[in-house]
Design a protein around this motif. Structure first.
Motif, PDB file in Angstrom:
ATOM      1  N   ALA A 330       0.688  -1.362   0.019  1.00 18.89           N
ATOM      2  CA  ALA A 330       0.030  -0.003  -0.063  1.00 18.89           C
ATOM      3  C   ALA A 330       0.713   1.409   0.062  1.00 18.89           C
ATOM      4  CB  ALA A 330      -0.819   0.222   1.088  1.00 18.89           C
ATOM      5  N   GLY A 331       2.182   1.043   0.226  1.00 19.32           N
ATOM      6  CA  GLY A 331       2.955   2.157   0.031  1.00 19.32           C
ATOM      7  C   GLY A 331       3.007   3.065   1.317  1.00 19.32           C
ATOM      8  N   ILE A 332       2.632   2.631   2.546  1.00 21.69           N
ATOM      9  CA  ILE A 332       2.452   3.315   3.822  1.00 21.69           C
ATOM     10  C   ILE A 332       3.648   3.009   4.891  1.00 21.69           C
ATOM     11  CG2 ILE A 332       0.313   3.906   3.648  1.00 21.69           C
ATOM     12  CD1 ILE A 332      -0.593   2.065   5.700  1.00 21.69           C
ATOM     13  N   TRP A 333       4.400   1.900   4.517  1.00 24.30           N
ATOM     14  CA  TRP A 333       5.333   1.384   5.542  1.00 24.30           C
ATOM     15  C   TRP A 333       6.537   2.105   5.410  1.00 24.30           C
ATOM     16  CZ3 TRP A 333       4.654  -0.961  10.073  1.00 24.30           C
ATOM     17  CH2 TRP A 333       5.538  -1.570  10.631  1.00 24.30           C
ATOM     18  N   THR A 334       7.264   2.642   6.393  1.00 21.58           N
ATOM     19  CA  THR A 334       8.188   3.274   6.550  1.00 21.58           C
ATOM     20  C   THR A 334       9.686   2.697   6.969  1.00 21.58           C
ATOM     21  OG1 THR A 334       8.031   4.735   8.250  1.00 21.58           O
ATOM     22  CG2 THR A 334       7.121   5.605   6.065  1.00 21.58           C
ATOM     23  N   ASP A 335      10.770   3.232   6.863  1.00 23.03           N
ATOM     24  CA  ASP A 335      12.051   3.023   7.394  1.00 23.03           C
ATOM     25  C   ASP A 335      11.988   3.040   8.957  1.00 23.03           C
ATOM     26  OD1 ASP A 335      13.062   2.104   5.069  1.00 23.03           O
ATOM     27  OD2 ASP A 335      14.247   3.841   4.811  1.00 23.03           O
TER      28      ASP A 335
END
Length: 387
Positions: A330-335
């Motif tokens: 979904a493109g929402i997980w960050t480092d």
């Protein structure tokens, strides 16, 4: 969450919805949840209906009266997931209160999704009869301090609820010693006690189905307000329950956008699994809840709080690898989210190691020994013990 992340999530979700029919969902899933009539149970019913329509999946719900009753079937693998409150999530992870008993210990629970964006809050519900007993007919000016000497529901086996009540009493400058605690076997039982006039206050989310019933009954319903500007009161509340934050509840019995009330808030319910739950199943359950969101968000009070855009990805309990897989798509997980998640897993590992050491030591006074061992292990790892 940044606008760029929200846009990425929106585009990914739109693409995912088009592919929903291609996801091979199980014919049946099982959750444990709160009692029938509670906010968590009603939302689970709505989610189950949406998944049935979209995927043909039947959601079997196992209601439990308290945190232990909901957590036991999850630990034993009798249900796939649990729609839990803070007790079955945070206190289970920490191994405190009932979860500090020798037969339990810290649990490696993992989050799928949180109901973190709703407009409901948590409070002690009272009736107009309660206000009259406190010398404030019509509930004009009634606040938490006015519960002194009155009967307050205490739920057996539900540390989350009882600590929450303690925190709200602390906001009013009270402790359990200042009220008359009345034991109940479950959350729903305490509401029946309030409706029948056997107690003067009980804990609830403002959107619980039982709250609407009491509001419509002869005794009426009132939510004592929390004043967010009362710094001393808020500090007393958070000293007991650090996860509580003041907010204005506009969703619930007797409430509206034009008639809100100061309340306390934290994510509720939180859908969790055990660490060892199959990652593919967790991925599918997470994705299914996101893809069917529009079908259930208005089907139960406060169900719109499950919105993926409301997720706190750097929370106090780690997310499951299967959920993280979906968040990455979904493109929402960050480092930053990954680093925080790793840190929370390290906290769980430190607690688990301390528990195993204590079991080998076989202390005579388990409760005292665990409290000391737990604090030492968390301090050594640079973690705040909290409880």
């Amino acid at each position: 969450m940044t606008k760029r992340v929200i846009l990425a999530a929106t585009l990914a979700l739109a693409a995912g919805t088009a592919q929903a029919a291609d996801m091979d969902m199980p014919g049946q899933l099982s959750w444990s949840a709160y009692d029938m009539g509670s906010t968590g149970y009603n939302q689970a019913v709505a989610i189950g209906s949406a998944m049935k329509s979209a995927y043909g999946t039947n959601l079997r719900l196992l209601p439990g009266k308290n945190d232990i009753a909901r957590s036991e079937p999850l630990r034993q693998g009798k249900v796939d997931f649990t729609a839990a409150g803070i007790g079955g999530v945070y206190m289970a992870q920490e191994g405190v209160f009932e979860f500090g008993a020798e037969r339990w210990g810290p649990q490696k629970v993992r989050v799928l999704l949180q109901n973190a964006g709703a407009k409901f809050g948590f409070a002690l519900a009272v009736t107009k009869e309660t206000c009259e007993k406190a010398g404030k007919p019509g509930c004009e000016g009634f606040t938490y301090s006015d519960l002194r000497g009155l009967k307050v529901g205490h739920i057996k086996g539900s540390p989350a609820i009882n600590v929450a009540i303690e925190a709200l009493l602390a906001y009013g400058g009270l402790t359990w010693d200042d009220v008359e605690a009345v034991d109940f076997g479950g959350y729903g039982d305490s509401w029946r006690g309030l409706a029948d006039g056997n107690i003067d206050a009980t804990y609830s989310s403002t959107t619980a189905g039982t709250a609407y019933e009491v509001e419509a009954g002869p005794r009426g319903l009132y939510w004592p307000p929390i004043d967010a500007s009362d710094a001393a009161g808020i500090q007393r509340m958070q000293d007991v329950a650090p996860y509580f934050a003041p907010m204005t509840a506009t969703d619930g019995a007797g409430l509206s956008a034009d008639n809100g009330v100061g309340a306390a808030s934290y994510p509720y319910p939180v859908l969790i699994a055990m660490e060892e739950q199959d990652a593919d199943l967790v991925y599918k359950q997470t994705r299914a809840m996101v893809e069917t969101f529009d079908a259930y968000k208005d089907a139960a009070p406060a169900a719109d709080g499950w919105d993926i855009k409301a997720q706190n990805l750097e929370w106090l309990v780690p997310f499951h690898d299967g959920a993280i897989r979906y968040f990455k798509e979904a493109g929402i997980w960050t480092d930053a989210a990954q680093a925080h998640n790793d840190r929370m897993i390290a906290r769980q590992d430190a607690l688990a190691a301390a528990w195993e050491e204590l079991q080998a030591e076989k202390p005579a006074d388990w409760e005292a020994a665990w409290a000391e061992k737990r604090h030492a292990a968390l301090a050594a790892g640079g973690f705040k013990p909290v409880f």
